[in-house]
Design a protein around this motif. Structure first.
Motif, PDB file in Angstrom:
ATOM      1  N   CYS A 178      12.582  -0.790 -24.807  1.00  0.00           N
ATOM      2  CA  CYS A 178      11.350  -0.240 -24.221  1.00  0.00           C
ATOM      3  C   CYS A 178      11.218   1.232 -24.588  1.00  0.00           C
ATOM      4  N   THR A 179      10.144   1.558 -25.287  1.00  0.00           N
ATOM      5  CA  THR A 179       9.937   2.943 -25.724  1.00  0.00           C
ATOM      6  C   THR A 179       8.994   3.710 -24.810  1.00  0.00           C
ATOM      7  N   GLY A 180       8.476   3.042 -23.805  1.00  0.00           N
ATOM      8  CA  GLY A 180       7.592   3.730 -22.877  1.00  0.00           C
ATOM      9  C   GLY A 180       7.176   2.816 -21.748  1.00  0.00           C
ATOM     10  N   CYS A 181       7.225   3.339 -20.531  1.00  0.00           N
ATOM     11  CA  CYS A 181       6.831   2.561 -19.357  1.00  0.00           C
ATOM     12  C   CYS A 181       6.118   3.527 -18.413  1.00  0.00           C
ATOM     13  N   GLU A 182       4.811   3.332 -18.240  1.00  0.00           N
ATOM     14  CA  GLU A 182       3.996   4.258 -17.467  1.00  0.00           C
ATOM     15  C   GLU A 182       3.267   3.542 -16.340  1.00  0.00           C
ATOM     16  N   LEU A 183       3.008   4.281 -15.290  1.00  0.00           N
ATOM     17  CA  LEU A 183       2.279   3.761 -14.136  1.00  0.00           C
ATOM     18  C   LEU A 183       1.305   4.827 -13.665  1.00  0.00           C
ATOM     19  N   GLU A 215       0.812  -1.217   0.000  1.00  0.00           N
ATOM     20  CA  GLU A 215       0.000   0.000   0.000  1.00  0.00           C
ATOM     21  C   GLU A 215       0.849   1.272   0.000  1.00  0.00           C
ATOM     22  N   LEU A 216       1.881   1.255  -0.845  1.00  0.00           N
ATOM     23  CA  LEU A 216       2.779   2.412  -0.944  1.00  0.00           C
ATOM     24  C   LEU A 216       2.888   2.952  -2.367  1.00  0.00           C
ATOM     25  N   LEU A 217       2.118   2.386  -3.287  1.00  0.00           N
ATOM     26  CA  LEU A 217       2.281   2.746  -4.684  1.00  0.00           C
ATOM     27  C   LEU A 217       1.804   4.158  -5.006  1.00  0.00           C
ATOM     28  N   HIS A 218       1.136   4.784  -4.075  1.00  0.00           N
ATOM     29  CA  HIS A 218       0.729   6.175  -4.276  1.00  0.00           C
ATOM     30  C   HIS A 218       1.893   7.136  -4.073  1.00  0.00           C
ATOM     31  N   THR A 219       3.009   6.643  -3.492  1.00  0.00           N
ATOM     32  CA  THR A 219       4.154   7.506  -3.233  1.00  0.00           C
ATOM     33  C   THR A 219       5.082   7.543  -4.443  1.00  0.00           C
ATOM     34  N   GLN A 255       6.781   4.395  -6.791  1.00  0.00           N
ATOM     35  CA  GLN A 255       6.546   4.354  -8.231  1.00  0.00           C
ATOM     36  C   GLN A 255       7.865   4.414  -8.999  1.00  0.00           C
ATOM     37  N   ASP A 256       8.748   5.329  -8.605  1.00  0.00           N
ATOM     38  CA  ASP A 256      10.031   5.457  -9.301  1.00  0.00           C
ATOM     39  C   ASP A 256      10.861   4.181  -9.175  1.00  0.00           C
ATOM     40  N   GLY A 257      10.860   3.590  -7.988  1.00  0.00           N
ATOM     41  CA  GLY A 257      11.617   2.351  -7.787  1.00  0.00           C
ATOM     42  C   GLY A 257      11.068   1.206  -8.620  1.00  0.00           C
ATOM     43  N   THR A 258       9.743   1.141  -8.751  1.00  0.00           N
ATOM     44  CA  THR A 258       9.118   0.098  -9.565  1.00  0.00           C
ATOM     45  C   THR A 258       9.483   0.257 -11.034  1.00  0.00           C
ATOM     46  N   LEU A 259       9.342   1.475 -11.549  1.00  0.00           N
ATOM     47  CA  LEU A 259       9.650   1.723 -12.960  1.00  0.00           C
ATOM     48  C   LEU A 259      11.132   1.489 -13.262  1.00  0.00           C
ATOM     49  N   LYS A 260      11.997   1.827 -12.330  1.00  0.00           N
ATOM     50  CA  LYS A 260      13.436   1.641 -12.534  1.00  0.00           C
ATOM     51  C   LYS A 260      13.769   0.157 -12.676  1.00  0.00           C
TER      52      LYS A 260
END
Length: 420
Positions: A183-188, A160-164, A168-173
């Motif tokens: 990868c030409t695009g990765c969005e959350l 329950e931390l994905l709003h931070t 989010q940055d750590g997940t996308l990284k």
């Protein structure tokens, strides 16, 4: 008075390699708590070697001896403790006055990316999400004509931390490290009200649906669909009911072949049947079989006396022990489709790690996935199922015109899902 939350879940890690860790849960009781606990244990890739359950109807005490499965990643014990605490009734109030509360649904996020396709890509992404404790709720994967893949993952965050922004940055990284430069695009992003948690799969033909959702596994199916001798063990499942040993409880005695998530399957069935457990013991495996003894009551606190109710419960338990997961492979027009289905809890939750296990098998077999989808389906018996659909691409080893090759894929997927 209540007890400190630090004492609600206690995890004693193993001292020597191979020894089980001991998990103790001590909290107010609620119907279905055993199911919720076993689901989390399964989600963390742990195998329950034995278990003891006891409750006086107000307070419960659960002890589980667990070991990581060989295919599991390193267990994050602190996260496991937090997850177990999240399903335990509040201990901040006196145990004799536990108010029933309804937890809100977790926020759903859309993870979207476009990149070049390759063997094992879908599993690699799934593995990252699993390591990050991001639960997959729905998936839509398609391959474009130029051999690029567009993936849509609808996920929730167990932490329950994905709003931070940090989460989010750590997940996308981590995802971009796996996807690479193609990868030409990765969005959350947070999804809106248009998201349908009960997204239905409509592409099943009546014949395939009948085979997928059949209530029982027939002897001829065991012989024809399964290449593994483990499948023959499933026929030896037994459930007996005894009302003579306790003045207030019905004794359920269960003997069946061991499989991954067995205790979860049994507890889920009892939870959905509104059966309360007063005492239970899950014995260690012996020659591939498990024994479970449970003293239970109906929701109204009475024994299970009527023959119709006894037969219905025994039948439901046997179905889950004989046929807990459904795997078929069929033709969908010119394409070959692998379908996996498992029953959904009445609470709306599906079985964990199914998508992870299936994509791992396909990666190991070097079978590319042209498209994939997760959805829900109501069977003819009004039961909700979670359905996983994979359109497969042939390779030099697996020619889909060969029925033996198809059976090998079905057997490998089923064995992995069953933990054999």
């Amino acid at each position: 008075m209540g007890i400190p939350s630090d004492d609600v879940v206690v995890i004693e890690k193993a001292i020597l390699p191979g020894e089980p860790c001991v998990i103790t849960v001590n909290c107010p009781d609620k119907t279905g708590l055993g199911c919720d606990i076993c689901r989390i244990i399964l989600d963390f890739g742990l195998y329950i070697k034995k278990a003891d359950f006891s409750t006086d109807g107000i307070w419960c005490y659960v002890v589980l001896w667990v070991v990581p499965r060989p295919s599991s990643t390193a267990v994050k014990w602190s996260n496991l403790e937090n997850q177990l605490l999240s399903v335990c009734p509040s201990c901040s109030v006196p145990y004799y006055f536990y108010p029933q509360t309804t937890s809100s649904s977790p926020a759903v996020y859309l993870l979207k990316f476009l990149c070049s396709d390759r063997n094992g890509l879908l599993h690699d992404v799934t593995e990252i999400l699993s390591d990050l404790e991001l639960a997959i709720q729905m998936v839509k994967v398609t391959t474009t004509p130029d051999d690029r893949v567009l993936d849509l993952f609808f996920i929730t965050d167990n932490m329950e931390l994905l709003h931070t922004k940090e989460r989010q940055d750590g997940t996308l990284k981590q995802l971009q490290a796996v996807l690479g430069e193609s990868c030409t695009g990765c969005e959350l992003q947070l999804v809106g009200p248009e998201y349908d948690p009960h997204h239905a799969i409509h592409s099943l033909s009546p014949v395939v649906a009948e085979e997928l959702f059949r209530c029982e596994l027939l002897d001829k199916e065991i012989r024809s669909q399964a290449l593994s001798p483990d499948m023959a063990k499933l026929k030896n499942a037994s459930v007996t009911i005894d009302n003579s040993l306790s003045p207030a409880h019905t004794l359920l005695q269960i003997h069946c072949a061991d499989h991954k998530g067995l205790l979860y399957d049994i507890m889920r069935t009892l939870k959905d049947s509104n059966i309360k457990i007063a005492y239970g013991r899950f014995s260690p495996p012996a020659k591939g079989y498990r024994d479970l003894e449970l003293f239970v009551q109906q929701k109204d606190g009475k024994k299970i006396q009527h023959p119709e109710e006894q037969n219905a419960l025994c039948w439901s338990l046997k179905v889950e022990m004989l046929h807990p997961l459904r795997v078929v492979i069929a033709n969908r027009g010119p394409d070959t489709e692998l379908l996996v289905a498992n029953p959904v809890e009445l609470s709306g939750k599906g079985r964990p790690l199914v998508f992870y296990d299936v994509t791992r098998v396909l990666k190991d077999l070097k079978i590319c996935i042209f498209s994939a989808e997760i959805g829900r389906r109501i069977s003819a018996s009004d039961r909700e199922w979670e359905v996983y659909s994979f359109l497969l691409e042939e390779n030099s080893k697996f020619q889909f015109s060969n029925m033996v090759a198809k059976n090998q894929i079905v057997d490998r997927v089923r064995r992995t899902l069953m933990g054999w």
